[in-house]
Write an enzyme that holds these catalytic residues in place. Structure first.
Site, PDB file in Angstrom:
ATOM      1  CG  HIS A 150       0.411  16.953 -53.369  1.00 15.14           C
ATOM      2  ND1 HIS A 150      -0.832  17.375 -52.985  1.00 15.14           N
ATOM      3  CD2 HIS A 150       0.260  16.496 -54.635  1.00 15.14           C
ATOM      4  CE1 HIS A 150      -1.694  17.156 -53.964  1.00 15.14           C
ATOM      5  NE2 HIS A 150      -1.051  16.622 -54.970  1.00 15.14           N
ATOM      6  CG  ASP A 197      -7.247  15.057 -62.991  1.00 15.97           C
ATOM      7  OD1 ASP A 197      -6.686  15.324 -64.074  1.00 15.97           O
ATOM      8  OD2 ASP A 197      -6.648  15.049 -61.897  1.00 15.97           O
TER       9      ASP A 197
END
Ligand code: HEM
Length: 415
Positions: free
Chosen positions: A217, A246
Site C-alpha cells: 500500500h 476478490d
C-alpha cells in the site's frame, strides 16, 4: 501507508470519539475502501486475497486441532486417530487443515508466477517481493513441521531425511543435528519442538503478511501492463470493485478446496502415513508432499550431499535478488517478445522438476533432473540479466486507462 486522503466520516458519537483517539477505522477505510487500485487488474490479482483466506483457515483449524493433539512420540499417532473418530467434526477440521496446506501452496505458487510474469518484483516493489520470499520460506518450514506431527511412517522418515541433511555441514554438522533432534536420533524431544514451532510460525507468517500488505500500500499494485498509475483515470476504488472481484474469486477457490476436502481428502497425501512411525523400518520410497517436489528434485540432482543442500537452499534464496538480476527496462512479459519463451520454459522447468521429484533418482530421470536443475539457475543468473540488455520490447501503452479504453477514448475525455 499510502498518503491518499481518506473519505472516512465517523457516523456516530462513538466512532467520532474513537477517531480522535485511535483513527483505526479511518485507516481501514483509507486502505480497504477508498484505496485507488489500477482499473485493469485481472483474476491473477485475486490470489493475494485468496492467500489471506487460506492463512485464516489454517490458523483457525490448526488452533482447534492443537486442543486435541498430543505432542508425544507414544501418543501423537493415536491422538490424530482420536481427532478423526471421536472429536465432533474432527475429521472435517483435520482434512480442512491438511488439504488447506496444499491449497495454500497452490495459491502461493500462482501468486509468485503472477509476480514473475508481470515483473511485480521490479522497482519500487523490491521490499514487497522480498517479504513475499520470506513468507514462502517460513511457509515451507511450517508445512514441513506440520506434516511431521501425525507421527506416521512418512512423517517420521521425512523428518529423519531432512534433519540428516544438517550432518552435511562440515565440522559442526553432527552436533547441530543432535541439537535439533534433542538426542541421538529423531524421537520424542524432536516431535515436541516441531509442534512448538509449528504453532509459532504461522503467527510469524501473519506478521510478515501485515508488512507485505503495508509495503504494497506504500507503492500501490502493479498491473498487467506494468505501467505505473499516472492519473485518477487509471484507478478505481478498492470498494466495491475489488472487494466484489476478490470475494467472487475466494468463493470459487473455496469450492475447489471443498471438493478436495469432501471427495478426495487423502488424494494429496501418502498412504504410508496411515502406518504409525517405526524407526526400525524405512518405507520403500520417501516422498515429500507435492509442493516440495521441485526442491527435492534439485536436492537429489546433485551427487554431493552438501552441494545438494546448498543448491536446494539457493533455489529459493536466488529469488531474493531477482529485482537486481532482471535488467529489463519494462516490467510486463506481455511486451517482452524475446523473454516470453524463456519465461514459459522456466514454468515447464518447475513443473518438470515437480514430476521428477516423485521419481526414483536414477537413469533418465536423474539426467532430466540435472538438466532442469541447471536451467532453473541459468534462467535467473544468465537469461534474466542478459535478455533484458538485448531485447527490444513491444510498444507499451502510455497509461493504464489507454490500455483499457483505447487511446482515442482517453484523449476524447481529456478534451
Ligand atoms: C501468506 C502468503 C501471502 C499473502 C497472504 C499475500 C498477500 C498479498 C496481497 C493481499 C497482495 C495484493 C493483492 C494481489 O496482488 O494479489 C499481494 C501482492 C503481492 N505479493 Fe503477496 N502474499 C503472500 C505471499 C507472497 C509471496 C510468497 C510472494 C513472492 C515471493 C508475494 C509477492 C507479492 C507481490 C510482488 C505482490 C504485488 C503484486 C502486484 O502488485 O503486482 N506474496 N500479496
Amino acid at each position: 501507508m499510502s498518503d491518499h486522503s481518506s473519505s472516512y466520516v465517523p457516523s456516530n458519537g462513538f466512532t467520532r470519539w474513537l477517531d480522535e483517539r485511535l483513527p483505526v477505522l479511518r485507516m481501514m477505510h483509507g486502505q480497504f475502501i477508498d484505496f485507488p487500485t489500477p482499473r485493469n487488474l485481472n483474476y491473477f490479482w485475486t490470489f493475494g486475497g485468496i492467500l489471506t483466506f487460506c492463512l485464516m483457515v489454517q490458523l483457525i483449524t490448526g488452533i482447534i486441532l492443537a486442543m486435541h493433539f498430543v505432542a508425544h512420540g507414544d501418543h501423537a499417532f493415536q491422538s490424530v486417530e482420536h481427532i478423526m473418530r471421536d472429536v465432533n467434526w474432527g475429521d472435517l477440521i483435520r482434512y480442512t487443515h491438511a488439504v488447506g496446506a496444499s491449497m495454500f501452496f497452490l495459491a502461493a505458487y500462482i501468486h509468485m508466477f503472477r509476480g514473475l510474469y508481470y515483473g511485480s518484483y521490479k522497482s519500487p516493489r523490491e521490499i514487497l517481493w522480498i517479504l513475499g520470499v520470506m513468507i514462502i520460506l517460513v511457509m515451507i518450514i511450517t508445512a514441513f513441521m506440520g506434516y511431521s506431527l501425525p507421527w506416521g511412517q512418512m512423517s517420521f522418515w521425512a523428518v529423519t531425511v531432512i534433519t540428516n541433511l544438517f550432518t552435511a555441514i562440515p565440522f559442526v554438522g553432527e552436533s547441530i543435528t543432535q541439537w535439533i533432534w534433542g538426542g541421538y536420533s529423531v524421537g520424542d524431544p524432536t516431535l515436541n519442538r516441531l509442534f512448538s514451532l509449528h504453532y509459532l510460525f504461522p503467527f510469524v507468517i501473519a506478521a510478515l503478511v501485515g508488512l507485505h500488505i503495508w509495503a504494497l500500500h506504500v507503492v500501490g499494485s502493479n498491473n498487467p501492463t506494468g505501467v505505473e498509475v499516472k492519473t485518477e483515470k487509471d484507478t478505481v476504488s478498492f470498494f466495491p470493485f475489488y472487494i466484489i472481484k476478490d470475494g467472487f474469486a475466494v468463493i470459487m477457490f473455496a469450492l475447489l478446496f471443498a471438493w478436495f476436502v469432501f471427495y478426495a481428502p487423502n488424494y494429496l497425501g501418502h498412504s504410508d502415513n496411515f502406518i504409525e512411525a517405526n524407526p526400525l523400518q524405512t518405507p520403500q520410497h520417501i516422498v515429500p508432499e507435492w509442493y516440495f517436489l521441485p526442491f527435492y528434485a534439485i536436492l537429489r540432482a546433485i551427487p554431493d550431499k552438501l552441494f545438494g543442500v546448498i543448491a536446494m537452499i539457493l533455489a529459493i534464496c536466488v529469488l531474493f535478488v531477482i529485482p537486481w538480476l532482471d535488467t529489463s527496462r519494462i516490467r510486463s512479459v506481455r511486451y517482452r517478445p524475446l523473454y516470453k519463451p524463456f519465461f514459459w520454459l522456466f514454468v515447464i522447468t518447475c513443473l518438470a522438476l515437480g514430476y521428477l521429484g516423485a521419481k526414483a533418482p536414477e537413469g533418465y530421470y536423474l539426467l532430466a533432473s540435472r538438466i532442469f536443475t541447471a536451467y532453473y539457475f541459468i534462467h535467473f543468473l544468465v537469461v534474466m540479466p542478459v535478455v533484458g540488455l538485448y531485447e527490444t520490447p513491444k510498444e507499451v501503452p502510455d497509461s493504464i486507462a489507454d490500455s483499457v479504453l483505447g487511446k482515442e477514448a482517453t484523449s476524447e475525455t481529456a478534451q
